[in-house]
Design a protein around this motif. Structure first.
Motif, PDB file in Angstrom:
ATOM      1  N   GLY A 145      41.065  27.365  -0.758  1.00 16.98           N
ATOM      2  CA  GLY A 145      41.644  28.943  -0.919  1.00 16.98           C
ATOM      3  C   GLY A 145      41.995  29.373   0.084  1.00 16.98           C
ATOM      4  O   GLY A 145      42.779  30.001   0.251  1.00 16.98           O
ATOM      5  N   ASN A 146      40.784  29.361   0.797  1.00 20.84           N
ATOM      6  CA  ASN A 146      40.586  29.381   1.608  1.00 20.84           C
ATOM      7  C   ASN A 146      42.128  28.950   3.219  1.00 20.84           C
ATOM      8  O   ASN A 146      42.251  28.133   2.812  1.00 20.84           O
ATOM      9  N   THR A 182      42.076  28.288  15.558  1.00 18.84           N
ATOM     10  CA  THR A 182      42.503  28.428  17.183  1.00 18.84           C
ATOM     11  C   THR A 182      41.213  29.913  17.106  1.00 18.84           C
ATOM     12  O   THR A 182      41.086  29.970  15.935  1.00 18.84           O
ATOM     13  N   LYS A 183      41.139  30.349  18.899  1.00 18.19           N
ATOM     14  CA  LYS A 183      39.576  31.085  18.667  1.00 18.19           C
ATOM     15  C   LYS A 183      40.117  32.388  17.690  1.00 18.19           C
ATOM     16  O   LYS A 183      39.226  32.657  17.046  1.00 18.19           O
ATOM     17  N   GLN A 184      41.217  32.892  17.728  1.00 18.99           N
ATOM     18  CA  GLN A 184      41.586  34.376  17.106  1.00 18.99           C
ATOM     19  C   GLN A 184      41.755  33.862  15.568  1.00 18.99           C
ATOM     20  O   GLN A 184      41.000  34.907  14.886  1.00 18.99           O
ATOM     21  N   GLY A 185      41.661  32.805  15.043  1.00 16.66           N
ATOM     22  CA  GLY A 185      41.244  32.482  13.636  1.00 16.66           C
ATOM     23  C   GLY A 185      40.463  31.829  13.053  1.00 16.66           C
ATOM     24  O   GLY A 185      40.339  32.362  11.801  1.00 16.66           O
ATOM     25  N   LEU A 186      39.876  31.613  14.000  1.00 15.30           N
ATOM     26  CA  LEU A 186      37.974  31.405  13.066  1.00 15.30           C
ATOM     27  C   LEU A 186      37.163  32.881  14.229  1.00 15.30           C
ATOM     28  O   LEU A 186      36.149  32.278  13.632  1.00 15.30           O
ATOM     29  N   PHE A 193      34.557  27.068  20.175  1.00 13.44           N
ATOM     30  CA  PHE A 193      34.657  27.912  19.743  1.00 13.44           C
ATOM     31  C   PHE A 193      33.652  29.035  20.331  1.00 13.44           C
ATOM     32  O   PHE A 193      33.134  30.199  19.194  1.00 13.44           O
ATOM     33  N   GLY A 194      32.616  28.452  21.140  1.00  9.58           N
ATOM     34  CA  GLY A 194      31.581  29.190  20.921  1.00  9.58           C
ATOM     35  C   GLY A 194      31.678  30.366  21.229  1.00  9.58           C
ATOM     36  O   GLY A 194      30.126  31.703  20.514  1.00  9.58           O
ATOM     37  N   GLY A 228      43.225  22.063   9.007  1.00 11.61           N
ATOM     38  CA  GLY A 228      43.087  21.728  10.265  1.00 11.61           C
ATOM     39  C   GLY A 228      43.005  20.046  10.269  1.00 11.61           C
ATOM     40  O   GLY A 228      43.088  19.243   9.781  1.00 11.61           O
ATOM     41  N   PRO A 229      43.726  20.264  12.020  1.00 10.39           N
ATOM     42  CA  PRO A 229      43.825  19.007  12.521  1.00 10.39           C
ATOM     43  C   PRO A 229      42.622  18.046  12.566  1.00 10.39           C
ATOM     44  O   PRO A 229      41.160  18.629  12.433  1.00 10.39           O
TER      45      PRO A 229
END
Length: 260
Positions: A122-123, A128-132, A153-154, A204-205
């Motif tokens: 459902g998520n 991407t940085k913006q998406g996470l 992404f740190g 995701g990939p």
């Protein structure tokens, strides 16, 4: 004469500690593994080591004509334990990376599978940085996956690191983290396909970037141990050629984990 005998005795003791003799070559390999990374290595309910890594290790030793002994060691202590001569080789799904090659030597790869994210069904994340941004990601401490997350992404996510992958998975179930990342096969067999993971899915990939994930999963040995590397590389080629590898692969997976 006594001094010469003492020197000879010391050399014999040293060789026996490593499991070799000058005349016959390597006789026994002590193998360090984690025992907490199913389906690759785990300790079952009877306290026995099981898993793909374990079966491959046994078959490699059989192919090489040597005896073996397993030593269970927490992931964080695997390389220090190798360097301290607690065992002679690490067979524990360890990626061959440039950073690790500064500390240990590796054989050729014996498998290669991608890393992936798992999250609650459902998520819908954009990876991407913006998406996470603002999300909390669970990862096993001291792994290539932790390095990958910190480097990529740190600066935008919260990272919770754990001693084992099972601990990260449990925090995903409890809602303490939004996603976990690990080897895709480990997550599939050890979590997604279990009752605990029935409400979770891959998103995701797949990630195989050599900068973080190296050139596959190999066997680590102490720096300069070329004899053991050569022996194990020959054994890897032998079990790949005679079908032993494919038989073990088929007992765990319905796809080829060796990769390209």
């Amino acid at each position: 004469m006594k001094n010469l005998f003492k020197v000879f005795l010391v050399l014999v003791i040293a060789c026996c500690t490593y499991g070799i003799s000058f005349a016959d070559g390597i006789k026994k390999i002590r193998i360090g593994t984690e025992g907490a990374y199913p389906p690759f290595n785990l300790v079952d309910k009877d306290g026995k080591l099981q898993g793909f890594d374990v079966d491959i290790a046994k078959k490699l030793c059989e192919a090489a004509g040597v005896e073996y002994e397993f030593v269970v060691q927490d992931w964080d202590g695997l390389i220090p334990g190798l360097k301290a001569k607690k065992y002679d080789a690490i067979i524990a799904s360890m990626a061959i990376t440039e950073e690790r090659k500064k500390r240990v030597d590796f054989t050729d790869k014996y498998y290669m599978t991608p890393a992936r994210f798992v999250t609650k069904k459902g998520n819908a994340f954009e990876f991407t940085k913006q998406g996470l941004k603002g999300k909390t990601i669970g990862v096993q401490r001291g792994t290539t996956h932790e390095n990958f997350i910190r480097d990529n992404f740190g600066d935008v996510v919260r990272i919770n690191s754990y001693a084992t992958q099972d601990e990260a998975n449990m925090d995903l179930v409890s809602g303490r983290v939004d996603l976990v990342i690990a080897d895709s096969v480990v997550l599939l067999e050890g979590f997604v396909n279990t009752d605990a993971g029935k409400d979770f899915e891959f998103q995701g990939p797949g990630y195989t970037d050599e900068k973080w994930y190296g050139s596959g999963i190999g066997i680590a040995v102490r720096k300069g141990d070329t004899e053991l590397v050569s022996l194990l590389n020959k054994a890897i080629k032998k079990i790949r050629t005679d079908g032993s590898y494919q038989k073990i692969n088929g007992e765990y997976f319905d796809f080829d984990v060796y990769g390209n």
